[in-house]
Design a protein around this motif. Structure first.
Motif, mmCIF file in Angstrom:
data_model
loop_
_atom_site.group_PDB
_atom_site.id
_atom_site.type_symbol
_atom_site.label_atom_id
_atom_site.label_comp_id
_atom_site.label_asym_id
_atom_site.label_seq_id
_atom_site.Cartn_x
_atom_site.Cartn_y
_atom_site.Cartn_z
ATOM 1 N N ALA A 249 0.827 -1.211 0.000
ATOM 2 C CA ALA A 249 0.000 0.000 0.000
ATOM 3 C C ALA A 249 0.858 1.257 0.000
ATOM 4 C CB ALA A 249 -0.932 -0.006 1.219
ATOM 5 N N VAL A 250 1.908 1.267 0.804
ATOM 6 C CA VAL A 250 2.801 2.434 0.873
ATOM 7 C C VAL A 250 3.477 2.677 -0.466
ATOM 8 C CG1 VAL A 250 4.921 3.311 1.921
ATOM 9 C CG2 VAL A 250 3.169 2.256 3.361
ATOM 10 N N ASN A 251 3.918 1.613 -1.115
ATOM 11 C CA ASN A 251 4.553 1.751 -2.439
ATOM 12 C C ASN A 251 3.563 2.298 -3.460
ATOM 13 O OD1 ASN A 251 6.941 0.745 -1.414
ATOM 14 N ND2 ASN A 251 6.560 -1.355 -2.103
ATOM 15 N N LEU A 252 2.328 1.843 -3.401
ATOM 16 C CA LEU A 252 1.309 2.347 -4.330
ATOM 17 C C LEU A 252 1.009 3.820 -4.072
ATOM 18 C CD1 LEU A 252 -1.139 -0.691 -4.286
ATOM 19 C CD2 LEU A 252 0.122 0.123 -6.275
ATOM 20 N N GLU A 253 0.967 4.187 -2.809
ATOM 21 C CA GLU A 253 0.694 5.586 -2.468
ATOM 22 C C GLU A 253 1.796 6.508 -2.955
ATOM 23 O OE1 GLU A 253 -1.866 4.466 1.574
ATOM 24 O OE2 GLU A 253 0.248 5.037 1.698
ATOM 25 N N ALA A 254 3.010 5.971 -3.047
ATOM 26 C CA ALA A 254 4.147 6.773 -3.503
ATOM 27 C C ALA A 254 4.235 6.841 -5.023
ATOM 28 C CB ALA A 254 5.442 6.202 -2.932
ATOM 29 N N SER A 255 3.413 6.066 -5.730
ATOM 30 C CA SER A 255 3.457 6.033 -7.194
ATOM 31 C C SER A 255 2.786 7.273 -7.776
ATOM 32 C CB SER A 255 2.759 4.775 -7.725
ATOM 33 O OG SER A 255 3.363 3.609 -7.212
ATOM 34 N N ALA A 256 3.343 7.774 -8.868
ATOM 35 C CA ALA A 256 2.758 8.923 -9.558
ATOM 36 C C ALA A 256 1.453 8.510 -10.237
ATOM 37 C CB ALA A 256 3.740 9.472 -10.589
ATOM 38 N N ASP A 257 0.594 9.487 -10.507
ATOM 39 C CA ASP A 257 -0.685 9.191 -11.151
ATOM 40 C C ASP A 257 -0.502 8.448 -12.467
ATOM 41 O OD1 ASP A 257 -1.890 10.410 -9.054
ATOM 42 O OD2 ASP A 257 -2.600 12.172 -10.149
ATOM 43 N N ALA A 258 0.475 8.851 -13.234
ATOM 44 C CA ALA A 258 0.708 8.222 -14.536
ATOM 45 C C ALA A 258 1.081 6.754 -14.389
ATOM 46 C CB ALA A 258 1.803 8.971 -15.293
ATOM 47 N N ALA A 259 1.755 6.425 -13.295
ATOM 48 C CA ALA A 259 2.203 5.037 -13.089
ATOM 49 C C ALA A 259 1.028 4.092 -12.861
ATOM 50 C CB ALA A 259 3.159 4.970 -11.903
ATOM 51 N N PHE A 260 -0.130 4.628 -12.440
ATOM 52 C CA PHE A 260 -1.286 3.769 -12.188
ATOM 53 C C PHE A 260 -1.793 3.106 -13.463
ATOM 54 C CE2 PHE A 260 -1.274 5.338 -7.995
ATOM 55 C CZ PHE A 260 -2.142 4.570 -7.238
ATOM 56 N N ARG A 261 -1.374 3.614 -14.610
ATOM 57 C CA ARG A 261 -1.773 3.023 -15.886
ATOM 58 C C ARG A 261 -0.883 1.855 -16.288
ATOM 59 N NH1 ARG A 261 -6.784 3.806 -18.116
ATOM 60 N NH2 ARG A 261 -7.560 5.784 -17.363
ATOM 61 N N THR A 262 0.200 1.664 -15.577
ATOM 62 C CA THR A 262 1.123 0.579 -15.928
ATOM 63 C C THR A 262 0.614 -0.742 -15.379
ATOM 64 O OG1 THR A 262 2.485 0.873 -13.941
ATOM 65 C CG2 THR A 262 3.058 2.196 -15.896
ATOM 66 N N ASP A 263 0.962 -1.825 -16.055
ATOM 67 C CA ASP A 263 0.506 -3.151 -15.633
ATOM 68 C C ASP A 263 1.015 -3.522 -14.245
ATOM 69 O OD1 ASP A 263 -0.877 -3.471 -17.972
ATOM 70 O OD2 ASP A 263 0.709 -4.618 -18.982
ATOM 71 N N VAL A 264 2.249 -3.097 -13.930
ATOM 72 C CA VAL A 264 2.838 -3.460 -12.638
ATOM 73 C C VAL A 264 2.017 -2.871 -11.490
ATOM 74 C CG1 VAL A 264 4.857 -3.183 -11.145
ATOM 75 C CG2 VAL A 264 5.165 -3.691 -13.574
ATOM 76 N N VAL A 265 1.683 -1.583 -11.605
ATOM 77 C CA VAL A 265 0.928 -0.930 -10.534
ATOM 78 C C VAL A 265 -0.501 -1.459 -10.484
ATOM 79 C CG1 VAL A 265 0.021 1.275 -9.718
ATOM 80 C CG2 VAL A 265 2.369 1.130 -10.546
ATOM 81 N N LYS A 266 -1.118 -1.637 -11.640
ATOM 82 C CA LYS A 266 -2.495 -2.146 -11.665
ATOM 83 C C LYS A 266 -2.568 -3.530 -11.027
ATOM 84 C CE LYS A 266 -3.377 -1.461 -16.095
ATOM 85 N NZ LYS A 266 -4.098 -1.423 -17.377
ATOM 86 N N TYR A 267 -1.602 -4.403 -11.355
ATOM 87 C CA TYR A 267 -1.636 -5.747 -10.794
ATOM 88 C C TYR A 267 -1.394 -5.717 -9.281
ATOM 89 C CZ TYR A 267 -1.088 -10.756 -10.313
ATOM 90 O OH TYR A 267 -1.253 -12.055 -9.933
ATOM 91 N N ALA A 268 -0.473 -4.840 -8.847
ATOM 92 C CA ALA A 268 -0.201 -4.735 -7.406
ATOM 93 C C ALA A 268 -1.438 -4.243 -6.660
ATOM 94 C CB ALA A 268 0.973 -3.793 -7.167
ATOM 95 N N PHE A 269 -2.145 -3.274 -7.242
ATOM 96 C CA PHE A 269 -3.326 -2.732 -6.570
ATOM 97 C C PHE A 269 -4.466 -3.750 -6.536
ATOM 98 C CE2 PHE A 269 -7.383 -0.516 -6.488
ATOM 99 C CZ PHE A 269 -7.224 0.274 -5.368
ATOM 100 N N THR A 270 -4.748 -4.380 -7.657
ATOM 101 C CA THR A 270 -5.838 -5.367 -7.677
ATOM 102 C C THR A 270 -5.526 -6.535 -6.756
ATOM 103 O OG1 THR A 270 -4.886 -6.412 -9.659
ATOM 104 C CG2 THR A 270 -6.587 -4.754 -10.006
ATOM 105 N N GLY A 271 -4.239 -6.923 -6.696
ATOM 106 C CA GLY A 271 -3.857 -7.984 -5.766
ATOM 107 C C GLY A 271 -4.116 -7.584 -4.328
ATOM 108 N N LEU A 272 -3.797 -6.330 -4.005
ATOM 109 C CA LEU A 272 -4.044 -5.831 -2.649
ATOM 110 C C LEU A 272 -5.535 -5.858 -2.322
ATOM 111 C CD1 LEU A 272 -2.974 -4.440 -0.060
ATOM 112 C CD2 LEU A 272 -3.280 -2.250 -1.241
#
Length: 618
Positions: A249-272
């Motif tokens: 969660a902390v790593n996701l919160e530190a991600s830029a808005d643009a990064a939320f479109r990347t597969d890595v961030v999307k998969y990490a968030f949906t997994g959470l």
């Protein structure tokens, strides 16, 4: 019987022994050996394990408990338990992608399930003869030692079968059986293998968490771990268990808005979200729910709002998020019972409102995709479920919002109604899950005095559209939906009767709105009453009690409406039957007074049952 049991057991053991020896010998050979021959051996052993599992299942069905049979069960079980140690050693540890190996391990899981139900657990009787023999053969002296072997196999499967969803699911099914039993759950917490899983539930230790094909298994995995963690009191252990998820969660919160479109961030968030949903499912008390609530609110909630705002058009992200919230706001087992001085219920609803408004206001602006159910309808029906559960959870004083000028409730109701109105009624009736969520939401809206105001404040055409949709639901084949529609119509008709027909005080603005709607379309209530009578008379509905409630409320609104309907129904019947049927109608209102008190309702329901029987009699 005993001789047959003995002879069959010896016959199976004689077949199993050479297979086990051959399989053990193969584990020491190089991987370049004859894979086809090894697959044949695995197939043969799997077949024998299935037979042994079936034999052990006999104890559950006929209650066999003779000492001799327990001894032979021990002999048979020992061969399979011995096999568990072999399957994950040597060359066999390199064959997890082979179909024959997967079938063998699934056979072992079936054996373990049947063995556990017969000899381990809450309902199983401790069998001294069986464990005495297992101690001689394998050194397995009691339940605890055996459970350690079983959980060790569970951990191995979860580590090694990242690419086989079937084995992962079957393994988790066994793990859940063990964790859900009170006695076995307590025993599991004593095992080193269980402690390892709870302390090391990361992707590095359990690679299936990284596999998209096993993504649904994550929720079940964390539900099981949550059940085990919550068996022990204390927030310290919970915080320690949640540390890996906190880091995500902390790593996701530190991600830029643009990064939320990347597969890595999307998969990490949906997994959470899937992981948190599993943990939320495991909370079944005020104490355990409070631990998760305090972990999530307020620090983690901005992340959820940010994700749903940035990725509204990504259903693979919004669906797990909304499903988690749907579970989180569900007041099962009264787990959301906050202290009388606590604002947590109101604070939680405000967060729900923010999420629903953020999602709804954006999803309505998106164009319809080729798969409209996936791109829009699924998210909408889950949103309606979230709001329905929050509205009827009995942990929010909704009057507070209007009192203090807070728009949380009004905005949530406004956007939810806009979402429902954006879907054609034909689509609502076509998609089963959407239909259930829509009518469940409508029942909640109409049953609450505060929320019904939002419906009555709509323009007449929109109000009529919603009420007409309730009539359509009444006529459907789904009894559950028909019951929900009947409840909503009853609430609306009772509101009209209490505030307009029988109201002594000046009508409220909401009552005036309802009177205006009905005045513009006076045929609305008579049409619904006609539909209800047609269902009662001509169909074999399984929810007659529920249907009787709105019938009485509508009759109370206007005796003339009931009289006109009676004449219409009688005119449609053969002449020689009309007098008899007229008497049925006379009896229908016997001893029924002009009120909606519970006793009066019950009397009418009894009369309606008699009316239906007499009306249909030839």
């Amino acid at each position: 019987m005993s001789l047959q049991y003995e002879s069959c057991s010896l016959f199976i053991i004689n077949i199993m022994e050479p297979l086990l020896q051959a399989y053990t010998a193969r584990s020491r050979l190089p991987a370049s050996g004859d894979a086809a021959e090894l697959s044949v051996i695995e197939g043969q052993i799997a077949w024998m394990v299935h037979i042994i599992a079936a034999i052990l299942k006999i104890r559950q069905t006929v209650g066999c408990s003779q000492d001799s049979q327990e001894l032979f069960d021990a002999e048979l079980a020992a061969r399979v338990l011995q096999l568990i140690n072999i399957t994950d050693t040597g060359v066999h540890a390199q064959r997890y992608q082979e179909i024959s190996k997967q079938r063998l391990d699934r056979a072992i899981l079936i054996f373990v399930q049947n063995f556990r139900r017969s000899y381990v657990g809450d309902q199983a009787m401790h069998a001294s003869k069986l464990y005495a023999r297992l101690s001689e053969l394998l050194g397995l002296t009691d339940h605890l030692v055996l459970l350690n072997v079983i959980v060790g196999k569970i951990a191995t499967n979860l580590k090694c079968y990242a690419e086989c969803e079937d084995v992962i699911d079957h393994t988790l099914s066994l793990f859940q059986e063990l964790a859900s039993g009170y006695m076995t759950g307590k025993l599991l917490l004593k095992l080193e293998s269980t402690k390892f899983i709870i302390a090391n539930h990361s992707r590095e230790n359990f690679p299936f968490l990284e596999e998209y094909r096993c993504v649904r298994s994550r929720t079940n995995f964390y539900y099981i771990l949550g059940c085990l963690v919550f068996m022990e009191d204390g927030p310290v252990k919970f915080r320690s268990f949640m540390e890996p998820l906190l880091q995500v969660a902390v790593n996701l919160e530190a991600s830029a808005d643009a990064a939320f479109r990347t597969d890595v961030v999307k998969y990490a968030f949906t997994g959470l979200m899937r992981d948190l949903r599993g943990i939320a499912m495991a909370t079944n008390s005020r104490r355990t729910y409070g631990l998760l609530f305090d972990w999530l609110y307020p620090s983690r909630m901005p992340l959820l709002l940010r994700a749903i705002s940035l990725l509204t058009d990504e259903p693979e992200v919004t669906t797990p998020l909304l499903k988690f919230m749907s579970e989180f706001v569900l007041n099962k087992a009264q787990r959301l019972t906050f202290d009388s001085s606590s604002p947590n219920g109101i604070l939680l609803f405000r967060e729900i409102s923010k999420l629903i408004v953020a999602y709804g206001s954006r999803i309505l602006l998106l164009p319809n995709g080729t798969n409209i159910y996936r791109s829009k309808y699924k998210g909408i029906w889950i949103s309606l479920t979230v709001l329905s559960r929050a509205l009827c959870g009995n942990y929010v004083n909704f009057g507070v919002f209007e009192l203090y000028g807070d728009r949380a409730l009004a905005d949530a109701l406004d956007i939810s109604l806009k979402m429902t109105l954006s879907i054609p009624l034909s689509d609502i009736l076509t998609f089963k899950k959407l239909s259930k969520a829509y009518y469940g939401y409508m029942e909640v809206l109409f049953n609450n005095h505060i929320t019904i105001n939002s419906v009555l404040n709509l323009d007449t055409s929109t109000f009529v559209h919603i009420v007409t949709s309730l009539e359509s639901g009444l006529k459907g084949l789904d009894t559950g939906i028909s019951t929900q529609c009947a409840s909503a119509i009853d609430s609306l008709a009772a509101f009209y009767f209490n505030n307009i027909t029988a109201g002594d005080n000046p009508p409220s603005p909401a009552a005036l709105n309802l009177a205006r709607h009905i005045g513009e379309l006076p045929s609305l209530f008579p049409q619904i009453l006609k539909s209800l009578f047609e269902i009662i008379i001509f169909e074999d509905a399984g929810n007659q009690w529920s249907l009787s409630r709105p019938i009485l409320s509508l009759i109370m609104i206007s005796e003339q409406m009931f009289s006109d309907l009676r004449a219409q129904i009688l005119a449609s019947q053969p002449l020689d039957q009309q007098q008899r049927l007229s008497q049925c109608f006379d009896k229908l209102m016997t001893d029924v007074t002009r009120s909606l008190e519970p006793k009066n309702r019950d009397r009418f329901t009894q009369n309606l049952t008699t009316f239906r029987h007499d009306f249909r009699a030839k």
